[in-house]
Design an enzyme around this catalytic site. Structure first.
Site, PDB file in Angstrom:
ATOM      1  N   ASP A   1       5.113   0.410  -7.026  1.00 17.78           N
ATOM      2  CA  ASP A   1       5.820   0.680  -5.771  1.00 17.78           C
ATOM      3  C   ASP A   1       6.204   2.154  -5.809  1.00 17.78           C
ATOM      4  O   ASP A   1       7.152   2.543  -6.493  1.00 17.78           O
ATOM      5  CB  ASP A   1       7.066  -0.210  -5.682  1.00 17.78           C
ATOM      6  CG  ASP A   1       7.960   0.143  -4.481  1.00 17.78           C
ATOM      7  OD1 ASP A   1       7.519   0.951  -3.637  1.00 17.78           O
ATOM      8  OD2 ASP A   1       9.080  -0.382  -4.413  1.00 17.78           O
TER       9      ASP A   1
ATOM     10  N   LYS B   1       7.387  11.571  -0.468  1.00 21.48           N
ATOM     11  CA  LYS B   1       6.614  10.558   0.259  1.00 21.48           C
ATOM     12  C   LYS B   1       6.707  10.746   1.772  1.00 21.48           C
ATOM     13  O   LYS B   1       5.787  10.382   2.509  1.00 21.48           O
ATOM     14  CB  LYS B   1       7.134   9.171  -0.145  1.00 21.48           C
ATOM     15  CG  LYS B   1       6.437   7.992   0.519  1.00 21.48           C
ATOM     16  CD  LYS B   1       6.987   6.710  -0.044  1.00 21.48           C
ATOM     17  CE  LYS B   1       6.471   5.478   0.666  1.00 21.48           C
ATOM     18  NZ  LYS B   1       6.996   4.243   0.063  1.00 21.48           N
TER      19      LYS B   1
ATOM     20  N   GLU C   1       3.671  -2.441   1.868  1.00 26.28           N
ATOM     21  CA  GLU C   1       4.891  -2.831   1.157  1.00 26.28           C
ATOM     22  C   GLU C   1       5.462  -4.183   1.612  1.00 26.28           C
ATOM     23  O   GLU C   1       5.789  -5.027   0.772  1.00 26.28           O
ATOM     24  CB  GLU C   1       5.946  -1.719   1.283  1.00 26.28           C
ATOM     25  CG  GLU C   1       5.588  -0.501   0.449  1.00 26.28           C
ATOM     26  CD  GLU C   1       6.333   0.764   0.852  1.00 26.28           C
ATOM     27  OE1 GLU C   1       7.246   0.667   1.698  1.00 26.28           O
ATOM     28  OE2 GLU C   1       5.995   1.840   0.339  1.00 26.28           O
TER      29      GLU C   1
ATOM     30  N   ASP D   1      11.934  -4.186   5.836  1.00 23.94           N
ATOM     31  CA  ASP D   1      11.843  -3.256   4.712  1.00 23.94           C
ATOM     32  C   ASP D   1      12.386  -1.888   5.124  1.00 23.94           C
ATOM     33  O   ASP D   1      11.700  -1.106   5.780  1.00 23.94           O
ATOM     34  CB  ASP D   1      10.378  -3.150   4.271  1.00 23.94           C
ATOM     35  CG  ASP D   1      10.189  -2.237   3.063  1.00 23.94           C
ATOM     36  OD1 ASP D   1      11.168  -1.622   2.614  1.00 23.94           O
ATOM     37  OD2 ASP D   1       9.048  -2.141   2.565  1.00 23.94           O
TER      38      ASP D   1
END
Length: 608
Positions: free
Chosen positions: A8, A70, A171, A193
């Site tokens: 992850d 990211k 994800e 999420d």
């Protein structure tokens, strides 16, 4: 069976997991933590620091410490998101030669995939230390709403880190795999999420026979904990400026201290009603007087500051359910993923929208990594009964006359799939057509992402609208897009396999792989050095603690005094070697330290 790890790669923290004995587990790093900060720093000496050690020195080295990379991956420098990041980051963001966003650290420019690769390499090394063997294959997770360029940039990061990325998985889908693993009942779930930098909502149908079908997904790749932090930072900066007339954003070290304090306050307010932000000596004024920042922030004020951010997540939930053709009460379980879902206001908003409290059966920080490891096991196993049916998160199509976007594969279409449409020429005697392959949700082509282009030539001369061209889009299970254009009269055909770009050339990636290998060797040497030094220092401390007692016992004999002198010599020699960084000699000296320690313990033990 060959080992594959699940990673992850998070905005704020990352984690790595593996399936052993049929059970997925997150692997702890050397510090015993199951998550590692997604941070990288370059010191003045040019040394790279990753994870907790990078985070600890962020305030004193703010300009050369990277967090939330990211949020920049796969983005163009001139994009609105990158320009926003430039205003709020203490490190320097520049434009690469391909127009992609890059970072300048200590005079060297790094691509974002290269920065992400350093985090991935840390995850790889954590897994290898635990497993005791090399690891080459990985499944890496990305936000469901990442476009093809962002996904490709993540794959490039894996390659640079020395990993064969056998699958990029969304994800929320990974979280659902971990949630449904080993369960035998059918249910419809929503995965909410909200992480450090991105937000996704996915609706899945999970069957007791191991079929995981994504029904719809939506999200925002620039909405997450970082934005909640920024609201607190803005509140602190504005208050300080009103009081002292100084803009703290202009000082990089002050900005990093504000970032750390904002994150800490936000986390504390998930458990308490009020917290103090106290930053002494934050900056000096024109008279060189030290100024302090001290303010109380309540949970209610934080909720007020961030209400619109929470509302944006709920709006996206409504959109996703509408696309899935479901009502909130048809969702049987709501799974919360990501650190931001610990915020009470977020949990309340989710409960209000879905009409039920969220599931407590998954760990919000670990569930995505676990799901990635489960998917990796399924891909390598010949006996796995698990089937994953994912969807395209964004619409695929082409640009047509007038600059409009014509969709061929709508968002939330289950992959693999193929769709065709027939188009006609727009000009008289037109003998070629240019096919621009695009991805996005805007009716204007220019507002969507260009994935690739090709030209179909050799069309017969005819009046406008008389030549028909069939365009076919195909997406395979890995999400690779192929596009074919065919002249329906002559059968003349041209095609392209769309290869998304991260802004890196093959040569650049190859160079970065070599650099990453050197870093890995250097890092392992550093780890061994640190271990040796720690062992030596522990023995030195034990010996020095015993010195007074031993001297008292043997003071009466020449032999005793000689033994004490030798012991001092052994300790002094070890200290000199530690100072000089001579690990080879220090390893040998550890034997002498251990003998001395045993002798001292023996002397003291006899007396006692």
């Amino acid at each position: 069976m060959e080992i594959v790890i699940g990673i992850d790669l998070g905005t704020t923290n990352s984690c790595v997991a593996v399936v052993e004995g049929g059970q997925p587990a997150v692997i702890a790093n050397r510090g015993g933590y199951k998550t590692t900060p997604s941070m990288l720093a370059v010191t003045e000496a040019g040394k790279r620091l990753v994870g907790h050690i990078a985070k600890r020195q962020a305030v004193t080295n703010a300009e050369h410490t990277v967090f939330a990379a990211k949020r920049l991956i796969g983005r163009k420098f001139d994009s609105a998101q990158v320009q926003t990041a430039i205003q709020n980051c203490p490190y320097t963001i520049v434009s690469g030669e391909h127009g992609d966003a890059r970072l300048e650290l200590r005079g060297k420019v790094h691509s974002i995939p290269e920065i992400s690769a350093m985090i991935l390499q840390e995850m790889k090394m954590i897994a290898e230390d635990y497993l005791g063997q090399p690891v080459n294959k990985a499944v890496i997770t990305v936000p469901a709403y990442f476009n093809d360029n962002q996904r490709q940039a993540t794959k490039d990061a894996g390659e640079i880190a020395g990993l064969e990325v056998i699958r990029i998985i969304n994800e929320p889908t990974a979280a659902a795999l971990a949630y449904g693993f080993g369960k035998s009942d059918d249910r419809t779930v929503a995965v909410f999420d909200l992480g450090g930098g991105t937000f996704d909502i996915s609706v899945l149908e999970i069957s007791g026979t191991g079929v995981f079908k994504v029904v719809s997904t939506a999200g925002d790749t620039f909405l997450g904990g970082e934005d909640f932090d920024l609201r607190i930072i803005d509140w602190l900066v504005e208050g300080f400026q009103a009081e002292h007339g100084i803009n703290l954003r202009e000082d990089r070290m002050a900005l990093q201290r504000l970032k750390d304090a904002a994150e800490k306050a936000k986390c504390e307010l998930s458990a308490v009603d009020e917290t103090e932000v106290n930053l002494p000596f934050i900056i000096s004024n024109e008279r060189n007087e030290a100024l302090h920042l001290q303010r109380l922030l309540s949970r209610g004020e934080l909720e007020q500051l961030t209400r619109d951010l929470v509302d944006r997540t709920v709006g996206t939930c409504a959109q996703t359910l509408e696309e899935a053709g479901l009502e909130p009460d048809e969702i049987e379980e709501v799974i919360l993923v990501g650190g931001m879902t610990r915020m009470p206001a977020v949990q309340q908003a989710v409960a209000n929208f879905f009409g039920r409290g969220p599931s407590k059966n998954v760990h919000p920080d670990e569930v995505v990594g676990l799901g990635a490891a489960i998917q990796g096991m399924a891909l390598l196993s010949d006996h796995s009964e698990m089937i994953l049916l994912d969807v395209t998160p964004l619409t695929l199509g082409i640009m047509v006359a007038g600059g409009y976007f014509e969709d061929l594969i709508p968002l939330n279409t289950t992959v693999p799939t193929a769709r065709s449409k027939v188009f006609t020429t727009v000009r008289e005697n037109q003998t070629a057509v240019k096919i621009l392959v695009m991805q996005g949700e805007s009716a204007r082509a220019s507002e969507n992402e260009l994935l690739g282009e090709f030209i179909l030539t050799g069309l017969r001369r005819a009046p406008a609208g008389q030549v028909e061209v069939e365009v076919t889009f195909e997406i395979n299970a890995d999400g690779i897009v192929s596009v074919h254009a065919t002249d329906l009269e002559t059968g003349q055909q041209q095609s392209i396999t769309v290869t998304a770009t991260s802004g890196l050339t093959k040569d650049e990636i190859s160079e970065m792989v070599d650099e990453a290998n050197e870093f890995a060797v250097s890092r392992r040497q550093d780890d061994e050095t640190e271990q040796t030094v720690q062992e030596a220092q522990k023995l030195i401390t034990q010996i020095e603690t015993l010195f007074p007692e031993v001297e008292q016992v043997v003071a009466g004999s020449d032999f005793g005094r000689d033994a004490i002198d030798k012991a001092r010599g052994v300790v002094d020699r070890a200290k000199t070697l530690i100072q000089a960084g001579d690990v080879g000699e220090l390893l040998e000296q550890i034997d002498a330290l251990a003998r001395t320690q045993r002798m001292f313990k023996g002397v003291v033990g006899k007396v006692n």
